[in-house]
Design a protein around this motif. Structure first.
Motif, PDB file in Angstrom:
ATOM      1  N   SER A 106      -1.403  10.211   5.346  1.00  0.00           N
ATOM      2  CA  SER A 106      -2.793  10.012   4.932  1.00  0.00           C
ATOM      3  C   SER A 106      -3.013   8.577   4.461  1.00  0.00           C
ATOM      4  CB  SER A 106      -3.168  10.968   3.797  1.00  0.00           C
ATOM      5  OG  SER A 106      -2.973  12.310   4.174  1.00  0.00           O
ATOM      6  N   SER A 107      -4.146   8.030   4.857  1.00  0.00           N
ATOM      7  CA  SER A 107      -4.591   6.744   4.340  1.00  0.00           C
ATOM      8  C   SER A 107      -5.988   6.944   3.776  1.00  0.00           C
ATOM      9  CB  SER A 107      -4.605   5.686   5.452  1.00  0.00           C
ATOM     10  OG  SER A 107      -5.614   5.979   6.398  1.00  0.00           O
ATOM     11  N   SER A 108      -6.614   5.871   3.361  1.00  0.00           N
ATOM     12  CA  SER A 108      -7.960   5.986   2.794  1.00  0.00           C
ATOM     13  C   SER A 108      -8.973   6.431   3.826  1.00  0.00           C
ATOM     14  CB  SER A 108      -8.396   4.648   2.194  1.00  0.00           C
ATOM     15  OG  SER A 108      -8.366   3.634   3.186  1.00  0.00           O
ATOM     16  N   GLU A 109      -8.637   6.270   5.108  1.00  0.00           N
ATOM     17  CA  GLU A 109      -9.605   6.554   6.168  1.00  0.00           C
ATOM     18  C   GLU A 109      -9.183   7.676   7.106  1.00  0.00           C
ATOM     19  OE1 GLU A 109     -10.219   2.907   8.183  1.00  0.00           O
ATOM     20  OE2 GLU A 109     -11.213   1.916   6.500  1.00  0.00           O
ATOM     21  N   THR A 110      -7.895   7.863   7.304  1.00  0.00           N
ATOM     22  CA  THR A 110      -7.450   8.802   8.335  1.00  0.00           C
ATOM     23  C   THR A 110      -6.292   9.668   7.842  1.00  0.00           C
ATOM     24  OG1 THR A 110      -5.840   7.239   9.252  1.00  0.00           O
ATOM     25  CG2 THR A 110      -8.094   7.190  10.161  1.00  0.00           C
ATOM     26  N   MET A 112       0.841  -1.193   0.000  1.00  0.00           N
ATOM     27  CA  MET A 112       0.000   0.000   0.000  1.00  0.00           C
ATOM     28  C   MET A 112       0.881   1.250   0.000  1.00  0.00           C
ATOM     29  SD  MET A 112      -2.774   1.293   2.848  1.00  0.00           S
ATOM     30  CE  MET A 112      -3.765  -0.180   2.656  1.00  0.00           C
ATOM     31  N   VAL A 113       0.551   2.186  -0.879  1.00  0.00           N
ATOM     32  CA  VAL A 113       1.307   3.436  -0.948  1.00  0.00           C
ATOM     33  C   VAL A 113       0.957   4.317   0.249  1.00  0.00           C
ATOM     34  CG1 VAL A 113       1.702   5.534  -2.283  1.00  0.00           C
ATOM     35  CG2 VAL A 113       1.440   3.333  -3.459  1.00  0.00           C
ATOM     36  N   LYS A 114       1.987   4.872   0.881  1.00  0.00           N
ATOM     37  CA  LYS A 114       1.801   5.796   2.003  1.00  0.00           C
ATOM     38  C   LYS A 114       1.940   7.220   1.469  1.00  0.00           C
ATOM     39  CE  LYS A 114       1.488   2.207   4.511  1.00  0.00           C
ATOM     40  NZ  LYS A 114       2.451   1.800   5.544  1.00  0.00           N
ATOM     41  N   HIS A 115       0.936   8.031   1.700  1.00  0.00           N
ATOM     42  CA  HIS A 115       0.916   9.402   1.202  1.00  0.00           C
ATOM     43  C   HIS A 115       1.331  10.361   2.327  1.00  0.00           C
ATOM     44  CE1 HIS A 115      -1.074   8.339  -2.595  1.00  0.00           C
ATOM     45  NE2 HIS A 115      -1.711   7.435  -1.871  1.00  0.00           N
ATOM     46  N   LEU A 116       2.357  11.131   2.072  1.00  0.00           N
ATOM     47  CA  LEU A 116       2.861  12.093   3.046  1.00  0.00           C
ATOM     48  C   LEU A 116       2.721  13.501   2.493  1.00  0.00           C
ATOM     49  CD1 LEU A 116       6.170  10.334   4.159  1.00  0.00           C
ATOM     50  CD2 LEU A 116       4.066  10.526   5.500  1.00  0.00           C
ATOM     51  N   THR A 117       2.110  14.375   3.275  1.00  0.00           N
ATOM     52  CA  THR A 117       2.075  15.798   2.967  1.00  0.00           C
ATOM     53  C   THR A 117       3.193  16.465   3.760  1.00  0.00           C
ATOM     54  OG1 THR A 117      -0.314  15.756   2.614  1.00  0.00           O
ATOM     55  CG2 THR A 117       0.685  17.903   3.043  1.00  0.00           C
ATOM     56  N   TYR A 118       4.094  17.116   3.047  1.00  0.00           N
ATOM     57  CA  TYR A 118       5.272  17.709   3.669  1.00  0.00           C
ATOM     58  C   TYR A 118       5.051  19.200   3.872  1.00  0.00           C
ATOM     59  CZ  TYR A 118      10.227  19.056   4.172  1.00  0.00           C
ATOM     60  OH  TYR A 118      11.427  19.567   4.623  1.00  0.00           O
ATOM     61  N   LEU A 119       4.716  19.587   5.099  1.00  0.00           N
ATOM     62  CA  LEU A 119       4.534  20.993   5.461  1.00  0.00           C
ATOM     63  C   LEU A 119       5.909  21.628   5.606  1.00  0.00           C
ATOM     64  CD1 LEU A 119       1.778  20.453   8.169  1.00  0.00           C
ATOM     65  CD2 LEU A 119       1.407  21.459   5.915  1.00  0.00           C
ATOM     66  N   MET A 120       6.193  22.653   4.818  1.00  0.00           N
ATOM     67  CA  MET A 120       7.549  23.199   4.780  1.00  0.00           C
ATOM     68  C   MET A 120       7.550  24.640   4.306  1.00  0.00           C
ATOM     69  SD  MET A 120       7.695  23.448   1.347  1.00  0.00           S
ATOM     70  CE  MET A 120       9.430  23.896   1.142  1.00  0.00           C
ATOM     71  N   ASP A 121       8.726  25.243   4.346  1.00  0.00           N
ATOM     72  CA  ASP A 121       8.969  26.559   3.761  1.00  0.00           C
ATOM     73  C   ASP A 121      10.384  26.533   3.189  1.00  0.00           C
ATOM     74  OD1 ASP A 121       7.861  29.699   4.052  1.00  0.00           O
ATOM     75  OD2 ASP A 121      10.034  29.501   3.840  1.00  0.00           O
ATOM     76  N   PRO A 122      10.585  27.024   1.965  1.00  0.00           N
ATOM     77  CA  PRO A 122      11.920  26.953   1.368  1.00  0.00           C
ATOM     78  C   PRO A 122      12.972  27.811   2.068  1.00  0.00           C
ATOM     79  CG  PRO A 122      10.411  28.172  -0.041  1.00  0.00           C
ATOM     80  CD  PRO A 122       9.584  27.539   1.025  1.00  0.00           C
ATOM     81  N   PHE A 123      12.573  28.692   2.968  1.00  0.00           N
ATOM     82  CA  PHE A 123      13.523  29.485   3.745  1.00  0.00           C
ATOM     83  C   PHE A 123      13.659  28.984   5.173  1.00  0.00           C
ATOM     84  CE2 PHE A 123      14.570  33.792   1.689  1.00  0.00           C
ATOM     85  CZ  PHE A 123      14.697  33.208   0.446  1.00  0.00           C
ATOM     86  N   CYS A 124      13.124  27.824   5.459  1.00  0.00           N
ATOM     87  CA  CYS A 124      13.200  27.239   6.796  1.00  0.00           C
ATOM     88  C   CYS A 124      14.475  26.421   6.930  1.00  0.00           C
ATOM     89  CB  CYS A 124      11.966  26.359   7.040  1.00  0.00           C
ATOM     90  SG  CYS A 124      12.109  25.259   8.455  1.00  0.00           S
ATOM     91  N   GLY A 125      15.377  26.851   7.812  1.00  0.00           N
ATOM     92  CA  GLY A 125      16.623  26.121   8.014  1.00  0.00           C
ATOM     93  C   GLY A 125      16.397  24.708   8.523  1.00  0.00           C
ATOM     94  N   TRP A 126      15.376  24.524   9.352  1.00  0.00           N
ATOM     95  CA  TRP A 126      15.073  23.189   9.865  1.00  0.00           C
ATOM     96  C   TRP A 126      14.570  22.273   8.748  1.00  0.00           C
ATOM     97  CZ3 TRP A 126      16.899  21.449  14.238  1.00  0.00           C
ATOM     98  CH2 TRP A 126      17.213  22.353  15.254  1.00  0.00           C
ATOM     99  N   CYS A 127      13.889  22.840   7.750  1.00  0.00           N
ATOM    100  CA  CYS A 127      13.471  22.044   6.592  1.00  0.00           C
ATOM    101  C   CYS A 127      14.694  21.605   5.787  1.00  0.00           C
ATOM    102  CB  CYS A 127      12.516  22.837   5.710  1.00  0.00           C
ATOM    103  SG  CYS A 127      10.950  23.282   6.523  1.00  0.00           S
ATOM    104  N   TYR A 128      15.665  22.492   5.653  1.00  0.00           N
ATOM    105  CA  TYR A 128      16.929  22.117   5.016  1.00  0.00           C
ATOM    106  C   TYR A 128      17.609  21.021   5.831  1.00  0.00           C
ATOM    107  CZ  TYR A 128      21.865  22.689   3.637  1.00  0.00           C
ATOM    108  OH  TYR A 128      23.166  22.487   3.231  1.00  0.00           O
ATOM    109  N   GLY A 129      17.545  21.141   7.137  1.00  0.00           N
ATOM    110  CA  GLY A 129      18.114  20.109   8.003  1.00  0.00           C
ATOM    111  C   GLY A 129      17.435  18.768   7.827  1.00  0.00           C
ATOM    112  N   ALA A 130      16.155  18.789   7.471  1.00  0.00           N
ATOM    113  CA  ALA A 130      15.393  17.551   7.273  1.00  0.00           C
ATOM    114  C   ALA A 130      15.597  16.951   5.890  1.00  0.00           C
ATOM    115  CB  ALA A 130      13.906  17.826   7.495  1.00  0.00           C
TER     116      ALA A 130
END
Length: 212
Positions: free
Chosen positions: A185-189, A1-19
């Motif tokens: 995200s899954s089909s239900e939650t 089953m494919v797992k769908h991830l929504t990545y909340l980010m900002d291109p100027f966020c140093g912590w996002c670069y760290g991730a």
């Protein structure tokens, strides 16, 4: 089953670069699909002109990120961006550039994000400048996105605003405090995954995804 991830980010966020290393590890998983959700956390009025106080705060924070993740924040970045007070700290143009990729070559959006982060934090290029962003897109052979970014058509601008609004609604819905964060995200939650999972050993997060 494919797992769908929504990545909340900002291109100027140093912590996002760290991730970024963790995001790359997730991309390598055959059953994981990641959708970028730019929040506009530092866009427009949420950003502002660079000044000595903010530059000092940012550099101190960047060193924490570097120590935790091993990501590079170079002298070129510090000298050419943080210490140049003619520059703006505004992720709006980079968010618009990501949306241009989203509209023209959506499968390359994470590539564009990585290129923007490296251009800023390693090469010291001003990724608040549309011409710089267009040049980076050209280097990635994303010419349609580069052209669209420079033209700044109404659909591009409207889509970028809608994506930021949607991401901010998700942040509010899940009580996410800042970025980066992931929504699984899954089909239900839909559930918020701790942003702390994006640093260090990827095994706990990958195991969770494989068993959820």
């Amino acid at each position: 089953m494919v797992k769908h991830l929504t990545y909340l980010m900002d291109p100027f966020c140093g912590w996002c670069y760290g991730a970024a290393p963790m995001i790359q590890a997730l991309r390598a998983e055959a059953n994981v699909q990641i959708t970028i959700a730019p929040t506009g956390l530092f866009a427009g009025d949420s950003g502002g002109p660079m000044n000595a106080e903010f530059a000092s705060f940012a550099w101190t924070n960047d060193q924490r990120i570097a120590n935790l993740t091993g990501q590079r924040f170079t002298a070129a970045y510090r000298t050419q961006l943080l210490n140049d007070h003619s520059k703006r700290f505004d992720s709006g143009p980079a968010t618009l550039a990501l949306t241009a990729v989203h509209l023209t070559a959506p499968e390359r959006e994470l590539d564009a994000l990585s290129a923007f982060q490296l251009a800023r934090y390693v090469d010291g290029r001003d990724t608040a400048d549309l011409n710089v962003l267009a040049a980076i897109l050209g280097e990635l052979a994303l010419h349609a996105a580069a052209d669209r970014l420079i033209s700044g058509d109404d659909v591009l601008v409207g889509t970028s605003r809608k994506r930021m609004s949607s991401a901010r609604r998700d942040m509010a819905t899940f009580g996410a405090q800042g970025v980066p964060n992931l929504i699984l995200s899954s089909s239900e939650t839909r559930q918020l995954l701790s942003g702390g999972l994006l640093y260090g050993d990827p095994a706990p997060l990958l195991t969770r995804l494989r068993t959820t």
